[in-house]
Design a protein around this motif. Sequence first.
Motif, PDB file in Angstrom:
ATOM      1  N   GLU A   1      47.401  40.338  55.139  1.00  0.00           N
ATOM      2  CA  GLU A   1      46.759  39.029  55.028  1.00  0.00           C
ATOM      3  C   GLU A   1      46.852  38.504  53.597  1.00  0.00           C
ATOM      4  OE1 GLU A   1      44.584  35.645  56.397  1.00  0.00           O
ATOM      5  OE2 GLU A   1      45.879  37.173  57.321  1.00  0.00           O
TER       6      GLU A   1
ATOM      7  N   ASP B   1      41.626  24.760  65.136  1.00  0.00           N
ATOM      8  CA  ASP B   1      42.695  25.446  65.873  1.00  0.00           C
ATOM      9  C   ASP B   1      43.780  24.472  66.306  1.00  0.00           C
ATOM     10  OD1 ASP B   1      41.588  27.915  65.626  1.00  0.00           O
ATOM     11  OD2 ASP B   1      40.662  27.954  67.626  1.00  0.00           O
TER      12      ASP B   1
ATOM     13  N   ARG C   1      35.600  24.855  64.916  1.00  0.00           N
ATOM     14  CA  ARG C   1      36.637  25.886  65.049  1.00  0.00           C
ATOM     15  C   ARG C   1      37.703  25.438  66.044  1.00  0.00           C
ATOM     16  NH1 ARG C   1      40.220  28.503  64.403  1.00  0.00           N
ATOM     17  NH2 ARG C   1      40.558  30.736  64.642  1.00  0.00           N
TER      18      ARG C   1
ATOM     19  N   GLN D   1      35.015  36.607  58.686  1.00  0.00           N
ATOM     20  CA  GLN D   1      36.095  36.576  59.665  1.00  0.00           C
ATOM     21  C   GLN D   1      36.344  35.138  60.141  1.00  0.00           C
ATOM     22  OE1 GLN D   1      35.442  39.104  63.042  1.00  0.00           O
ATOM     23  NE2 GLN D   1      37.456  38.728  63.943  1.00  0.00           N
TER      24      GLN D   1
ATOM     25  N   HIS E   1      38.107  33.104  57.443  1.00  0.00           N
ATOM     26  CA  HIS E   1      39.566  33.313  57.401  1.00  0.00           C
ATOM     27  C   HIS E   1      40.267  32.553  58.516  1.00  0.00           C
ATOM     28  CE1 HIS E   1      38.930  36.561  54.466  1.00  0.00           C
ATOM     29  NE2 HIS E   1      40.227  36.431  54.223  1.00  0.00           N
ATOM     30  N   LYS E   2      39.666  32.508  59.687  1.00  0.00           N
ATOM     31  CA  LYS E   2      40.279  31.767  60.796  1.00  0.00           C
ATOM     32  C   LYS E   2      40.342  30.275  60.474  1.00  0.00           C
ATOM     33  CE  LYS E   2      38.954  34.983  64.480  1.00  0.00           C
ATOM     34  NZ  LYS E   2      38.108  35.170  65.694  1.00  0.00           N
TER      35      LYS E   2
ATOM     36  N   THR F   1      43.115  29.732  57.814  1.00  0.00           N
ATOM     37  CA  THR F   1      44.436  29.893  58.427  1.00  0.00           C
ATOM     38  C   THR F   1      44.820  28.654  59.235  1.00  0.00           C
ATOM     39  OG1 THR F   1      44.174  32.295  58.543  1.00  0.00           O
ATOM     40  CG2 THR F   1      45.794  31.294  60.018  1.00  0.00           C
ATOM     41  N   SER F   2      43.859  28.124  59.949  1.00  0.00           N
ATOM     42  CA  SER F   2      44.130  26.962  60.800  1.00  0.00           C
ATOM     43  C   SER F   2      44.357  25.697  59.983  1.00  0.00           C
ATOM     44  CB  SER F   2      42.971  26.748  61.767  1.00  0.00           C
ATOM     45  OG  SER F   2      42.820  27.841  62.633  1.00  0.00           O
TER      46      SER F   2
END
Length: 823
Positions: free
Chosen positions: A606, A533, A529, A568, A571-572, A575-576
Amino acid sequence: MRTPPDSPRDPASLRISFLGGEFTVEWSVEGGAEPVKLPNGTTKEALAYLAMQKNLRRLSLGTLSEDLGVSDKTVESGISRNKNDLPILQTPFGWKISPDQVDVLHFERLAYEALEAARNKRHEAAQTRADEALSLWRVDLPDFSGCLATTQARFSTLRAELLDMLRKLERGQRSLLHNVPPRDPHELIGRDSAVKDIRNWLRPYPHSSKDVVLIDGVGGVGKTALAKSIAYSYVDEGTSEDFAAIVWISGKMTELTVEIRSLPPRLRTIDDLYRAIAMTLRRTDIMEKGPEERAAIITDVLSDHDNRVLLIVDNLETVEDTAVLSFIEHPPVPTKVLATSRHRLESGTFRRLSGLRGEAAQELVRAHAAALDVDLSDDEVEALARETDGVPLAIFFTLGQLAIGYPLSEALDRLRSANGDYAEFAFHESVERLSDANHANERELLYATSLFVDGASAEALGWVAGLSDAPRDVARTRALRNLNAMSLLNYKDGRFNMLSLTRDFVRGDLGRDIALKNRVTQRWLSWHRDLADRAFTVDLDSGVLELLRQEHSNVIGAIDHAHTRDKQLFHKFVTSMAFFWLTEGLWDEFEHYVSSAKLAAPNIAERLRLSNRLLWLSVLRMDLDMANVHKSESELLLRRSDVPYERMRLSDFSGQLALALGDAEEATRWLSQGLAEAISLSDRRGVFATQKYLGEVSCMIGDLDAARRQYEQAAANLGGPGEAEWVRGQAHLAHLQGLIAEGASDPDTALAAYEDCLAFLATHRDVRLATRAKEGRARSLKAFGKAAEARDVYADVARDFELLGMWDECNSARSLAEEGMAR
């Protein structure tokens, strides 16, 4: 075997012979006639030189005297004084040896025939020819200088080779002593380089100074088969400079066919090892001695340089007797040790075996399937080779299951089961050693490695295993070294990895410890993660981009894990990673994960964001019908949830869609609307993008003044929040500069601009922009009249489009390349 006497007789006594088409000189005091006494050294050299001439060619007086470095008169007088006793003919064209007055000597021919026969393992013929050749050599050649020295050295070297060959044959007439187990029924496949390396390491000093060679790897990878193949390669050759005997002893306690079978242990103590050596060398008397004398005799026997011994120890990891381990690690010189083990020794030379790859694995599957009468399709062969990691025992085990009636899918499930026979045989003993509290770090690192599908660096594994802080670096290094030594991990190119079969077992076995599983998995997800990011700031650090490329398969593994367990987090991740996938040309991943995220989006905003990204992909792909579908969906979602930033992006992407469709008016309308929205949001990148594409529209309609103004305005907004440099922005500006120069019929400037664009993209990729820059470069080269270079660039563009799945564009680029080729 005949050899020259220790004290050569008078070398002045000379008899000359020639060998059929080849010939040499034999110096001898023996013969059917009284030896000819040659008082003059020059006469001897002249006679020898004539005899050594290829095809007995004639030599003039001038040539003979010049080659010998003496005067014509000296040569002529020396030969004339002895002409009645010499086998020399004088002709109008010079002197030569007379075949009617000499013995027929076959030394050179016989010598070469003997050496060739030995190479082809025709030992009896080699012995016969060598004896015949050496029987013609009765005394040493006298020392010559000058033109005769090279020839003399050739025959001396040849004789030395014959004597060496005969020594080897004399040893080879005794069969090589060995106790190697019976040959495997199947041929060793895919290990040629390993055999070559190990045989080189086992050569005697000074060819190799390595005394102990260890073949290591996971259970069933083929260590024993390789050692046995090497042993039989020596057996088949007979004794040689390599070994006079091979002693095989095994510590193997179980074997696996279709099930595990126990074996009686053969190597537990040093006496077991001594007994194997004594019995193989036919020295049963050794075991009748007391312990100290027995050890001394064994050492003495193994120290015989003329009868070197190869000691092969199979399954060394089961041996616990320190006396055995010490003996194996420090064998008597010149004895060599070849050992197989799942665990490494403290010293020695190591050859790690891994599963067979590609065609070699499939060849083994086909060969063993045929032996078991198991019928497999090509797809099943490929699947079995892949699912077994090319590990031979895994292949044999699975085919054995098929042979007794299990379908392939069930046989593979049994193979991968952490509770199955294969896992028990191959991994259980090694992992069981880690169960005590002293190996907690190894367990954490082993489970951490099982989560990384494409291997990982020591630093990444340390972080995931909770060993990332400085005080624990030493513990991490020690634990990784232990796991590598146990063959549970492999280390290559700075990364640790494991076979997929090992991974399946570790996840199933160590995964029973729920606390360990959960804490390692959470740290593993956090590590990925954090990496994902950083994809948002890739323009600032090309090193992050390179790390993302290297770790992409691992990131995908983490995303797939999150997809089924934590929406959740999923999705992160998406998105990244979305922009990275888009610019790297990983469009299938982009489409799959963004579409999945859109379906499970928690709200309308979203879904709008993700729909806009799919619109962008469709425009880049030139899939304009799908782009219109996504555009309509985004417009609908925007009416339900008006998000200013996404409204700006929709205007931007709609303008790019109109530009791709060639509709300048519609493109200008959408892009101008997007520019106003970007200004209102103070979004510098949004302003930059819309101005850049407005510049493209102006180039399309030929308004180069407007395009130049838009270029300047875009340049003024180059950058972004907190950034000193935006590399992709510079690439886009260079691309627009190239378009403007092309419109102004300035191919020199255009070519430079497109090359600048590609240089910017060398580290910060944008595959679609790169293909556009390459197309511009090709057009500029063509305008310069450099058709061949333009053709090559178009061919490169075609390959890029093929990788992106843009088939119409690919075919168009190929046509342009072929057109350039035709010209």
